[in-house]
Design a protein around this motif. Structure first.
Motif, PDB file in Angstrom:
ATOM      1  N   LEU A   1     -12.511 -10.508  -6.172  1.00 53.98           N
ATOM      2  CA  LEU A   1     -11.229  -9.827  -5.999  1.00 53.98           C
ATOM      3  C   LEU A   1     -11.295  -8.388  -6.506  1.00 53.98           C
ATOM      4  O   LEU A   1     -10.783  -7.463  -5.870  1.00 53.98           O
ATOM      5  CB  LEU A   1     -10.117 -10.597  -6.720  1.00 53.98           C
ATOM      6  N   PHE A   2     -11.957  -8.196  -7.649  1.00 52.56           N
ATOM      7  CA  PHE A   2     -12.117  -6.853  -8.215  1.00 52.56           C
ATOM      8  C   PHE A   2     -12.929  -5.967  -7.271  1.00 52.56           C
ATOM      9  O   PHE A   2     -12.549  -4.833  -6.976  1.00 52.56           O
ATOM     10  CB  PHE A   2     -12.806  -6.941  -9.576  1.00 52.56           C
TER      11      PHE A   2
ATOM     12  N   LYS B   1     -10.877 -18.190 -21.416  1.00 56.10           N
ATOM     13  CA  LYS B   1      -9.795 -17.354 -20.886  1.00 56.10           C
ATOM     14  C   LYS B   1      -8.614 -17.259 -21.855  1.00 56.10           C
ATOM     15  O   LYS B   1      -7.665 -16.536 -21.612  1.00 56.10           O
ATOM     16  CB  LYS B   1      -9.301 -17.899 -19.535  1.00 56.10           C
TER      17      LYS B   1
ATOM     18  N   GLN C   1      -9.304  -4.575 -14.994  1.00 57.88           N
ATOM     19  CA  GLN C   1      -8.958  -5.367 -13.824  1.00 57.88           C
ATOM     20  C   GLN C   1      -7.447  -5.538 -13.803  1.00 57.88           C
ATOM     21  O   GLN C   1      -6.837  -5.825 -14.828  1.00 57.88           O
ATOM     22  CB  GLN C   1      -9.654  -6.724 -13.883  1.00 57.88           C
TER      23      GLN C   1
ATOM     24  N   ALA D   1     -12.888 -14.055  -9.526  1.00 59.89           N
ATOM     25  CA  ALA D   1     -12.282 -12.846 -10.098  1.00 59.89           C
ATOM     26  C   ALA D   1     -13.131 -11.611  -9.808  1.00 59.89           C
ATOM     27  O   ALA D   1     -12.600 -10.526  -9.532  1.00 59.89           O
ATOM     28  CB  ALA D   1     -12.104 -13.019 -11.608  1.00 59.89           C
TER      29      ALA D   1
ATOM     30  N   GLY E   1      -5.178 -17.484 -15.160  1.00 63.92           N
ATOM     31  CA  GLY E   1      -6.603 -17.616 -15.455  1.00 63.92           C
ATOM     32  C   GLY E   1      -7.019 -19.077 -15.418  1.00 63.92           C
ATOM     33  O   GLY E   1      -6.187 -19.977 -15.352  1.00 63.92           O
ATOM     34  N   LYS E   2      -8.329 -19.289 -15.417  1.00 63.97           N
ATOM     35  CA  LYS E   2      -8.830 -20.663 -15.453  1.00 63.97           C
ATOM     36  C   LYS E   2      -8.418 -21.310 -16.767  1.00 63.97           C
ATOM     37  O   LYS E   2      -8.365 -20.646 -17.808  1.00 63.97           O
ATOM     38  CB  LYS E   2     -10.360 -20.661 -15.343  1.00 63.97           C
TER      39      LYS E   2
ATOM     40  N   GLU F   1     -20.986 -16.515  -6.132  1.00 66.29           N
ATOM     41  CA  GLU F   1     -19.634 -15.954  -6.268  1.00 66.29           C
ATOM     42  C   GLU F   1     -18.954 -16.045  -4.911  1.00 66.29           C
ATOM     43  O   GLU F   1     -19.492 -15.594  -3.903  1.00 66.29           O
ATOM     44  CB  GLU F   1     -19.718 -14.496  -6.727  1.00 66.29           C
TER      45      GLU F   1
ATOM     46  N   HIS G   1     -17.945  -8.437 -16.599  1.00 68.23           N
ATOM     47  CA  HIS G   1     -16.606  -8.996 -16.423  1.00 68.23           C
ATOM     48  C   HIS G   1     -16.310 -10.042 -17.496  1.00 68.23           C
ATOM     49  O   HIS G   1     -15.200 -10.571 -17.543  1.00 68.23           O
ATOM     50  CB  HIS G   1     -16.475  -9.634 -15.040  1.00 68.23           C
TER      51      HIS G   1
ATOM     52  N   SER H   1      -3.673  -6.106 -11.103  1.00 62.98           N
ATOM     53  CA  SER H   1      -3.110  -6.493  -9.816  1.00 62.98           C
ATOM     54  C   SER H   1      -2.541  -5.260  -9.125  1.00 62.98           C
ATOM     55  O   SER H   1      -2.472  -4.183  -9.705  1.00 62.98           O
ATOM     56  CB  SER H   1      -1.991  -7.525 -10.026  1.00 62.98           C
TER      57      SER H   1
ATOM     58  N   ASN I   1     -14.826  -4.470 -18.332  1.00 60.20           N
ATOM     59  CA  ASN I   1     -13.453  -4.692 -17.874  1.00 60.20           C
ATOM     60  C   ASN I   1     -12.425  -4.569 -19.000  1.00 60.20           C
ATOM     61  O   ASN I   1     -11.233  -4.708 -18.771  1.00 60.20           O
ATOM     62  CB  ASN I   1     -13.327  -6.058 -17.181  1.00 60.20           C
TER      63      ASN I   1
END
Length: 202
Positions: free
Chosen positions: A23-24, A193, A167, A20, A187-188, A11, A112, A169, A140
């Motif tokens: 970042l979380f 996703k 999750q 992701a 997202g990817k 990761e 996640h 922003s 999540n």
């Protein structure tokens, strides 16, 4: 309250193409009341890191031993010196068994992604075992929690062990008098996703 956070192997905990999960973890650890006692462990090749409390786990490659097992064993060498009160395992239920055998810390397991697609939580037997061996399970979304509980008898579910942390922003101030109608997808670009469903809907 010493807390150790174990990221998935490879990761990327770096401002260069961060994952992701990274970042979380970064965003939640900086607002924790225990932020000064949090250590984040991972494995990345990037030099820049998202926060100063990150430790890059050093691994000695061994023949006939998988990288994930070697990664967890290497993390446990750090942990045996630190003796954390809580260990957070993110998105890798397969790591639990080895960590549980070698640590007395309370274990929080974070999902996640869809638990039914992950090694270590695909079967009902595996998921029941995870419930027994963890202090808390964190999801999540309600959807991922419900996926984990698929085929459970409702009387087997210890609600106090299950938590949902969404999750999100950072808060942004919006002037609703000047708002524009913008619909976006973040997202990817793979079907896991949901971008294909988004595209069809648009």
């Amino acid at each position: 309250m010493k807390i150790s956070i174990l990221l998935p192997y490879k990761e990327n905990f770096s401002p260069n193409y961060p994952g992701a999960v990274s970042l979380f973890v970064k965003d939640t650890s900086v607002i924790s009341q225990y932020k000064n006692e949090v250590k984040i462990y991972g494995n990345t090749n990037y030099k820049k890191k998202l926060s100063s409390n990150y430790i890059n786990v050093k691994m000695d490659k061994k023949l006939f031993q998988g990288n994930n097992i070697l990664y967890v064993k290497s993390f446990l060498k750090y942990e045996n010196k630190r003796n954390s009160d809580i260990i957070e395992i993110h998105n890798r239920p397969k790591y639990l068994e080895l960590v549980k055998k070698n640590s007395k810390a309370k274990i929080f397991l974070y999902f996640h992604n869809d638990p039914l697609t992950m090694n270590g939580s695909k079967s009902l037997i595996e998921r029941k075992d995870l419930l027994k061996k963890t202090h808390k399970l964190v999801f999540n979304s309600k959807w991922s929690r419900d996926r984990f509980l698929q085929n459970f008898n409702k009387f087997e579910i210890p609600e106090d062990k299950l938590n949902v942390i969404y999750q999100s922003s950072k808060k942004v101030k919006i002037n609703f008098n000047k708002k524009r109608k913008i619909i976006s997808f973040v997202g990817k670009l793979n079907s896991a996703k949901g971008y294909d469903l988004f595209g069809s809907a648009i």
